[in-house]
Write a protein that holds these residues in place. Structure first.
Motif, PDB file in Angstrom:
ATOM      1  N   PRO A 108      -2.501 -12.995   7.009  1.00 43.03           N
ATOM      2  CA  PRO A 108      -2.472 -11.869   6.066  1.00 43.03           C
ATOM      3  C   PRO A 108      -1.132 -11.146   5.954  1.00 43.03           C
ATOM      4  O   PRO A 108      -0.905 -10.411   5.002  1.00 43.03           O
ATOM      5  N   MET A 109      -0.237 -11.328   6.926  1.00 46.13           N
ATOM      6  CA  MET A 109       1.057 -10.627   6.892  1.00 46.13           C
ATOM      7  C   MET A 109       2.181 -11.522   6.372  1.00 46.13           C
ATOM      8  O   MET A 109       3.350 -11.281   6.617  1.00 46.13           O
ATOM      9  N   GLN A 110       1.804 -12.555   5.631  1.00 40.35           N
ATOM     10  CA  GLN A 110       2.799 -13.517   5.172  1.00 40.35           C
ATOM     11  C   GLN A 110       3.670 -12.972   4.040  1.00 40.35           C
ATOM     12  O   GLN A 110       4.877 -13.177   3.991  1.00 40.35           O
ATOM     13  N   LYS A 111       3.033 -12.225   3.147  1.00 41.03           N
ATOM     14  CA  LYS A 111       3.765 -11.738   1.974  1.00 41.03           C
ATOM     15  C   LYS A 111       4.596 -10.508   2.324  1.00 41.03           C
ATOM     16  O   LYS A 111       4.200  -9.676   3.123  1.00 41.03           O
ATOM     17  N   LYS A 112       5.733 -10.388   1.670  1.00 36.06           N
ATOM     18  CA  LYS A 112       6.568  -9.202   1.833  1.00 36.06           C
ATOM     19  C   LYS A 112       6.103  -8.113   0.867  1.00 36.06           C
ATOM     20  O   LYS A 112       5.536  -8.402  -0.185  1.00 36.06           O
ATOM     21  N   GLY A 113       6.351  -6.873   1.228  1.00 33.21           N
ATOM     22  CA  GLY A 113       6.075  -5.761   0.324  1.00 33.21           C
ATOM     23  C   GLY A 113       4.606  -5.449   0.124  1.00 33.21           C
ATOM     24  O   GLY A 113       4.215  -4.930  -0.915  1.00 33.21           O
ATOM     25  N   GLN A 114       3.761  -5.751   1.112  1.00 34.37           N
ATOM     26  CA  GLN A 114       2.335  -5.426   0.990  1.00 34.37           C
ATOM     27  C   GLN A 114       2.127  -3.919   1.123  1.00 34.37           C
ATOM     28  O   GLN A 114       2.895  -3.231   1.791  1.00 34.37           O
ATOM     29  N   SER A 115       1.073  -3.430   0.502  1.00 38.52           N
ATOM     30  CA  SER A 115       0.789  -2.003   0.570  1.00 38.52           C
ATOM     31  C   SER A 115       0.295  -1.640   1.965  1.00 38.52           C
ATOM     32  O   SER A 115      -0.254  -2.474   2.702  1.00 38.52           O
ATOM     33  N   PHE A 116       0.474  -0.370   2.330  1.00 36.20           N
ATOM     34  CA  PHE A 116      -0.007   0.087   3.630  1.00 36.20           C
ATOM     35  C   PHE A 116      -1.528   0.029   3.695  1.00 36.20           C
ATOM     36  O   PHE A 116      -2.106  -0.160   4.762  1.00 36.20           O
ATOM     37  N   GLU A 117      -2.197   0.198   2.561  1.00 31.01           N
ATOM     38  CA  GLU A 117      -3.662   0.120   2.540  1.00 31.01           C
ATOM     39  C   GLU A 117      -4.130  -1.279   2.927  1.00 31.01           C
ATOM     40  O   GLU A 117      -5.073  -1.438   3.712  1.00 31.01           O
ATOM     41  N   VAL A 118      -3.455  -2.315   2.402  1.00 33.41           N
ATOM     42  CA  VAL A 118      -3.790  -3.690   2.772  1.00 33.41           C
ATOM     43  C   VAL A 118      -3.529  -3.900   4.260  1.00 33.41           C
ATOM     44  O   VAL A 118      -4.316  -4.531   4.965  1.00 33.41           O
ATOM     45  N   MET A 119      -2.429  -3.354   4.737  1.00 31.65           N
ATOM     46  CA  MET A 119      -2.097  -3.516   6.156  1.00 31.65           C
ATOM     47  C   MET A 119      -3.125  -2.838   7.053  1.00 31.65           C
ATOM     48  O   MET A 119      -3.434  -3.334   8.146  1.00 31.65           O
ATOM     49  N   ARG A 120      -3.665  -1.687   6.621  1.00 35.56           N
ATOM     50  CA  ARG A 120      -4.679  -1.004   7.437  1.00 35.56           C
ATOM     51  C   ARG A 120      -5.927  -1.865   7.597  1.00 35.56           C
ATOM     52  O   ARG A 120      -6.601  -1.814   8.631  1.00 35.56           O
ATOM     53  N   LYS A 121      -6.238  -2.641   6.564  1.00 38.99           N
ATOM     54  CA  LYS A 121      -7.396  -3.535   6.652  1.00 38.99           C
ATOM     55  C   LYS A 121      -7.133  -4.689   7.601  1.00 38.99           C
ATOM     56  O   LYS A 121      -8.064  -5.395   8.007  1.00 38.99           O
ATOM     57  N   ASN A 122      -5.872  -4.909   7.919  1.00 35.91           N
ATOM     58  CA  ASN A 122      -5.480  -5.970   8.843  1.00 35.91           C
ATOM     59  C   ASN A 122      -4.692  -5.362  10.005  1.00 35.91           C
ATOM     60  O   ASN A 122      -3.634  -5.851  10.388  1.00 35.91           O
ATOM     61  N   ALA A 123      -5.245  -4.262  10.556  1.00 34.15           N
ATOM     62  CA  ALA A 123      -4.515  -3.524  11.594  1.00 34.15           C
ATOM     63  C   ALA A 123      -4.239  -4.383  12.820  1.00 34.15           C
ATOM     64  O   ALA A 123      -3.286  -4.126  13.560  1.00 34.15           O
ATOM     65  N   HIS A 124      -5.053  -5.432  13.018  1.00 32.65           N
ATOM     66  CA  HIS A 124      -4.834  -6.301  14.177  1.00 32.65           C
ATOM     67  C   HIS A 124      -3.601  -7.176  14.004  1.00 32.65           C
ATOM     68  O   HIS A 124      -3.037  -7.674  14.982  1.00 32.65           O
ATOM     69  N   MET A 125      -3.139  -7.353  12.756  1.00 27.53           N
ATOM     70  CA  MET A 125      -1.975  -8.195  12.490  1.00 27.53           C
ATOM     71  C   MET A 125      -0.759  -7.397  12.016  1.00 27.53           C
ATOM     72  O   MET A 125       0.363  -7.885  12.082  1.00 27.53           O
TER      73      MET A 125
END
Length: 482
Positions: A108-125
């Motif tokens: 899930p962290m492959q793309k650059k410039g992801q929103s912080f909301e998307v990152m929160r859904k993938n807090a483990h990564m």
């Protein structure tokens, strides 16, 4: 066993013994391939900076290189060489790669410039990204700054309980702790739960603050501080609230209001200075990617003396601003609890520097705060002779740019009679706080202290906008994942 001992990337980048063998391990940030040469950017979390691996694809197994994708974990061995590119002195001419863990396109962290909301859904990564790596390293450094400051100033680290039968703030928004079967609760004839068969034999909760127990420590050891998790069951979905967060709470015997403000200012400046001294690379990254005014704002805190502002004077300034056309969402008459927008106006627009606000109205402050001297007409005389229209408490809250309140402090009422008078006026049940009242019965002393929300400090130091992004795994309403 590795033929060459592993070097952390932060240390590898500082080495200049070119020609020496080297081994690094970490996670692949990028892999650029060509017929002539492959460039792999590797990071192990020790620094925001990557080290570049230079690989001759004709000398490396093609199938192995295909596994070196973004997010994969690898070991790389080779020769340390002087870097040909800008921005770093060294790189590795890589001769051996071992893949520890592959990483496919679903990472899930492959793309650059992801929103912080998307990152929160993938807090483990999300911790593996540059931004969150920087935040977590700064978080560590701020914890070290806090312990170092208090140790150097003669405070004792005092551990207060996380499970308690009392509510420090009196708000009632507490998480209950129980071993009872919730499907078969024993109740009395009035329908109230009976706790005699529960683990502690009474109703207990997770603490909202270690302050009251901290006061016990201060009246024995002189100067103590707590630093640990606290819990508030408020249904708040805002960028400034968490259900589980960390608090720093010093308590000091024989400290008056002026000295308390000196402590608050000195402490927070020490923490900011520590960040600038120890987190240079991470702050420069965040200054570039998140908030281009971050470093200037941090340096500004060190340059400026904090304004010391009585609440009554703050209200006058806010009302004057309204008369000149300033619009606020919430009212700000004397007696109102100031909203974040009011605090930020005073700090960011009017004074343009941090503010310590003092002498708040009694009605929205806690029972344990020391009350100022009353005047004949029912008002009070507070800090440096400031006259207020109603009773005020010796509060000392530090207001910061972009954050609002970052520290909440006060002088504590040391008189048993005055404390009990306030308890009775508020009709408080002190059954579970009998031990707190004992500190005023036997050997009471003047004392003061404050609480700093650790995550709010991290918000300020990193330039982040949402408190959920400065703690590894945020706990908020309807969210207890990871």
């Amino acid at each position: 066993m590795d033929s060459v001992k592993r070097t952390k990337i932060i240390d590898a980048l500082a080495r200049t013994d070119f020609g020496a063998p080297i081994c690094v391990k970490g996670w692949v940030r990028t892999h650029r391939s060509s017929k002539a040469v492959d460039f792999i950017a590797l990071n192990d979390g020790s620094t925001i900076k990557n080290i570049q691996l230079v690989v001759d694809p004709t000398k490396m197994d093609a199938e192995l290189l295909k596994q070196v994708t973004t997010g994969a974990c690898i070991k790389a061995e080779g020769t340390l060489v002087e870097s040909q590119g800008a921005g770093q002195t060294s790189e590795i001419q890589c001769s051996v790669i071992e893949v520890y863990g592959t990483c496919d396109n679903e990472y899930p962290m492959q793309k650059k410039g992801q929103s912080f909301e998307v990152m929160r859904k993938n807090a483990h990564m999300r911790l593996r990204t540059n931004t969150f790596g920087a935040i977590m390293r700064i978080r560590h450094n701020m914890a070290m700054a806090i312990h170092t400051y208090f140790h150097e100033h003669g405070f004792f680290y005092f551990h207060t309980p996380l499970i308690t039968a009392s509510d420090c703030e009196g708000a009632g928004n507490m998480f209950q702790v129980t071993t009872k079967n919730l499907y078969d609760l024993k109740k009395d004839k009035d329908g109230k739960i009976i706790y005699d068969d529960d683990f502690f034999g009474e109703q207990t909760s997770l603490t909202v603050s270690g302050q009251l127990e901290g006061e016990l420590g201060a009246t024995a050891l002189g100067s103590i501080y707590t630093f640990g998790p606290t819990f508030r069951a408020e249904n708040s979905n805002t960028p400034r609230h968490l259900a589980e967060f960390w608090m720093v709470e010093p308590e000091v015997a024989f400290l008056d209001q002026e000295e308390l403000m000196d402590l608050e200012e000195d402490f927070i400046k020490y923490c900011v200075r520590w960040a600038l001294d120890h987190c240079k690379d991470d702050l420069e990254f965040l200054n570039k990617m998140i908030d281009k005014t971050l470093i200037e704002r941090l340096e500004g805190v060190l340059r400026e003396e904090f304004v010391r502002l009585p609440y009554t004077e703050g209200i006058r300034i806010l009302q004057e601003a309204i008369q000149k056309g300033k619009k606020f969402e919430f009212p700000c008459n004397w007696g109102d609890d100031l909203a974040s927008e009011h605090e930020r106006y005073l700090v960011e627009e009017h004074f343009k520097k941090p503010v310590i606000m003092t002498d708040y109205p009694r009605e929205f402050k806690s029972f344990y705060m020391k009350q100022n001297h009353d005047t004949a007409d029912g008002g009070s005389i507070g800090y440096r002779g400031a006259v207020a229209p109603g009773p005020t408490m010796q509060g000392t809250d530090v207001l910061f740019p972009q954050i609002g309140e970052i520290i909440g402090g006060s002088v504590r009422e040391e008189s048993y009679e005055k404390l009990m008078s306030e308890v009775e006026r508020r009709q408080m049940d002190m059954t579970h706080l009998w031990w707190y009242l004992d500190t005023r019965r036997w050997g009471s002393c003047p004392h003061a202290g404050f609480g700093l929300g650790f995550e709010r400090l991290i918000l300020f130091v990193t330039g982040m906008q949402n408190i959920r992004d400065v703690i590894p795994f945020p706990r908020t309403p309807k969210n207890a994942e990871f």
